[in-house]
Scaffold this motif. Structure first.
Motif, short mmCIF file in Angstrom:
data_model
loop_
_atom_site.label_atom_id
_atom_site.label_comp_id
_atom_site.label_asym_id
_atom_site.label_seq_id
_atom_site.Cartn_x
_atom_site.Cartn_y
_atom_site.Cartn_z
N ILE B 52 22.92 56.21 -48.38
CA ILE B 52 22.79 55.77 -49.90
C ILE B 52 24.41 55.65 -50.48
O ILE B 52 24.56 54.65 -51.02
CB ILE B 52 22.55 57.14 -50.81
CG1 ILE B 52 20.76 57.05 -50.68
CG2 ILE B 52 22.75 56.72 -52.34
CD1 ILE B 52 20.13 58.33 -51.23
N ASN B 53 25.26 56.45 -49.91
CA ASN B 53 26.57 56.17 -50.13
C ASN B 53 27.33 55.08 -49.63
O ASN B 53 28.15 54.57 -50.18
CB ASN B 53 27.65 57.37 -49.94
CG ASN B 53 27.34 58.53 -51.06
OD1 ASN B 53 27.46 58.29 -52.09
ND2 ASN B 53 27.31 59.78 -50.58
N ARG B 54 26.61 54.68 -48.60
CA ARG B 54 27.22 53.19 -47.90
C ARG B 54 26.38 51.94 -48.62
O ARG B 54 26.86 51.14 -48.32
CB ARG B 54 26.81 53.28 -46.74
CG ARG B 54 27.74 54.21 -45.71
CD ARG B 54 27.65 54.01 -44.17
NE ARG B 54 26.17 54.26 -43.81
CZ ARG B 54 25.79 55.24 -43.20
NH1 ARG B 54 26.67 56.27 -43.18
NH2 ARG B 54 24.48 55.28 -42.71
N GLY B 55 25.47 52.38 -49.71
CA GLY B 55 24.90 51.23 -50.25
C GLY B 55 23.90 50.65 -49.67
O GLY B 55 23.41 49.40 -49.91
N GLU B 56 23.39 51.48 -48.58
CA GLU B 56 22.24 50.75 -47.56
C GLU B 56 20.77 50.92 -48.15
O GLU B 56 19.82 50.80 -47.56
CB GLU B 56 22.35 51.25 -46.24
CG GLU B 56 23.56 50.96 -45.39
CD GLU B 56 23.88 51.90 -44.35
OE1 GLU B 56 23.17 52.62 -43.98
OE2 GLU B 56 25.11 51.60 -43.60
N VAL B 57 20.81 51.97 -49.16
CA VAL B 57 19.33 52.36 -49.76
C VAL B 57 19.31 51.80 -51.24
O VAL B 57 20.08 52.23 -51.93
CB VAL B 57 19.09 53.85 -49.52
CG1 VAL B 57 17.73 54.28 -49.87
CG2 VAL B 57 19.53 54.18 -48.13
N LEU B 58 18.07 51.17 -51.46
CA LEU B 58 17.80 50.85 -52.81
C LEU B 58 17.25 52.11 -53.57
O LEU B 58 16.58 52.88 -52.72
CB LEU B 58 16.68 49.75 -52.89
CG LEU B 58 17.30 48.60 -52.36
CD1 LEU B 58 16.17 47.37 -52.44
CD2 LEU B 58 18.61 47.86 -53.49
N PRO B 59 17.30 52.33 -54.79
CA PRO B 59 16.75 53.57 -55.57
C PRO B 59 15.33 53.70 -55.31
O PRO B 59 14.69 54.84 -54.95
CB PRO B 59 17.12 53.23 -56.92
CG PRO B 59 18.61 52.41 -56.89
CD PRO B 59 18.61 51.51 -55.76
#
Lengths: 214, 256
Positions: B52-59
């Motif tokens: 999530i912190n790497r921006g790899e997961v959408l909410p």
């Protein structure tokens, strides 16, 4: 701003002036009323306000809360730190049992609470008044009584949705017991406290990660 | 039966008094912590939180457990008016301040569901107690002396409550912050010459989830922390300042 709202002002220029005067008058009169009924320690009429449950502390103030008549509202403010549903604030707790000999002698907290007056006029708690029609909008007031004194008056609803809150500042709502810390020798089962090893682990990990950076 | 492990960067201890307990029962608790660590550890590149912190997961792709923790963090932030915030200024999300108490509480429930009535689960100084100790008395929990961590300065008796301690242990002129207060108010707890600062704040709550989520925030609030705990139903606090004086909330004595 809403066009209709503006156009109403344009069509009736004096409307705006009257509105302000009337609103100000309401606030000022209400302020006077509050001050008159709540601002002094003179005897109050017994209240029919909903009494919030207080603790069984024998030193709690037996307060008479005046419920203002229908035109204004007497309310209680919730605990100052939250904006969730109001809760009853507990009455001032006095320092009770002296600490047993085995532990450090307790230093009672220094500032005596002003709530030692024998007959505080209010019962601790939160009181929300009814929504009242203030001509140009709705009004609803919430008052908090803590330690027998009003500690907050908040306008939950205000004409024209102008948020407003009058806070009566008081610090002496509770007496906290204090003591000098001293080592305890009694047997314990578990320890609560930040542990050295967790910090050492993190420090070590952080240093390792530093090395691992490209 | 008592088992101690070192996991998630901290010591974990599980002790169950009920006679029928087996090693497998206690292992179930450690297995749970392993799963939690694998999902929530910011030190693990493979964890969901790291992704999530790497921006790899959408909410919308967050797991249910992640959503639950995020919701709890949001609520805690609201109640503490931002003194608890899992999002740091640079946008990095670290929910460990919520996960710890939440996980310990869930782990304890595993034991309750198995039918055990007297036990505790401890992780890094945060504890969920239930029932009685081996002497059939409430659990005797010691609060560490921030100036000499081998000593206890207060002993509380708990049976069912949770307890969490945030600390800023002074060691000479090196300031040691075991609970990193990266949010507002941390200046309240950096030692300053001639001023009393809080070095340790213990929160007792109806369970460890409640105690823990407020312990860090309350520590950062400085002097206002005592008022927050006092006014919050169900919480009691014990605060130690840099001069070695402790202050307790009005209901704290019921645990002595």
């Amino acid at each position: 701003m809403n066009r209709l709202y503006l156009s109403r002002f344009r069509r009736y220029p004096r409307f705006r002036m009257k509105k302000f005067l009337l609103s100000s008058a309401i606030i000022v009169l209400f302020g006077f009323y509050l001050f008159k009924t709540f601002g002094t320690d003179t005897k109050q009429e017994p209240a029919t306000a909903p009494t919030t449950p207080t603790t069984d502390d024998s030193n709690s103030q037996t307060t008479n809360v005046t419920t203002p008549d229908q035109s204004t509202a007497s309310v209680t403010v919730p605990a100052t730190t939250t904006d969730t549903t109001p809760t009853a604030t507990t009455p001032a707790a006095t320092t009770t049992t002296p600490t047993p000999a085995a532990t450090t002698p307790a230093t009672p907290s220094t500032t005596p609470a002003p709530t030692t007056t024998p007959k505080a006029p209010y019962k601790d708690g939160s009181y929300t008044g009814p929504v009242t029609d203030a001509v140009f909008g709705e009004m609803q007031v919430k008052v908090t009584v803590s330690g027998g004194k009003i500690t907050d008056v908040a306008m939950v609803k205000f004409p024209n949705d102008v948020a407003n809150s009058i806070k009566i500042n008081t610090n002496a709502h509770v007496k906290w017991k204090t003591e000098t810390i001293a080592a305890q020798s009694a047997k314990i089962n578990i320890v609560s406290g930040a542990t050295e090893s967790s910090v050492a682990f993190r420090q070590s990990l952080a240093a390792a990660l530093e090395q691992a950076k490209n | 039966m008592k088992v101690e492990r070192f996991m998630m960067g901290m010591p974990l201890t599980v002790e169950v008094i009920d006679a029928p307990v087996t090693q497998a029962d206690i292992e179930a608790v450690f297995d749970y912590f392993t799963q939690i660590d694998e999902r929530f550890s910011t030190y693990k590149t493979t964890s969901e939180i790291s992704a999530i912190n790497r921006g790899e997961v959408l909410p919308k792709q967050y797991s249910l457990l992640m959503r639950e923790v995020f919701a709890a963090a949001e609520e805690t932030k609201r109640i503490t008016r931002g003194f608890f915030d899992m999002v740091s200024p640079d946008g990095h999300i670290d929910p460990s301040g919520i996960v710890k108490g939440w996980a310990i509480h869930n782990a304890a429930n595993i034991l309750s569901l198995k039918g055990f009535a007297s036990y505790y689960v401890e992780a890094g100084g945060d504890i969920q107690t239930r029932g009685m100790n081996a002497e059939n008395e409430p659990w005797q929990v010691g609060i560490r002396n921030p100036f000499n961590p081998t000593e206890m300065v207060k002993i509380v008796k708990l049976s069912g409550q949770g307890i969490a301690t945030s600390g800023n242990y002074l060691r000479g002129d090196h300031i040691w912050q075991p609970e990193l207060a990266r949010n507002k108010g941390q200046e309240n707890n950096v030692s300053d010459d001639g001023e009393e600062k809080i070095v340790s704040f213990t929160v007792i709550g109806p369970n460890i989830y409640e105690a823990d989520r407020f312990a860090t925030a309350v520590f950062a609030m400085g002097a206002d922390g005592m008022a927050f705990v006092e006014n919050h139903p169900g919480l009691e606090g014990y605060m130690i300042d840099s001069t070695g004086h402790a202050t307790m909330t009005s209901g704290f004595e019921k645990f002595l």
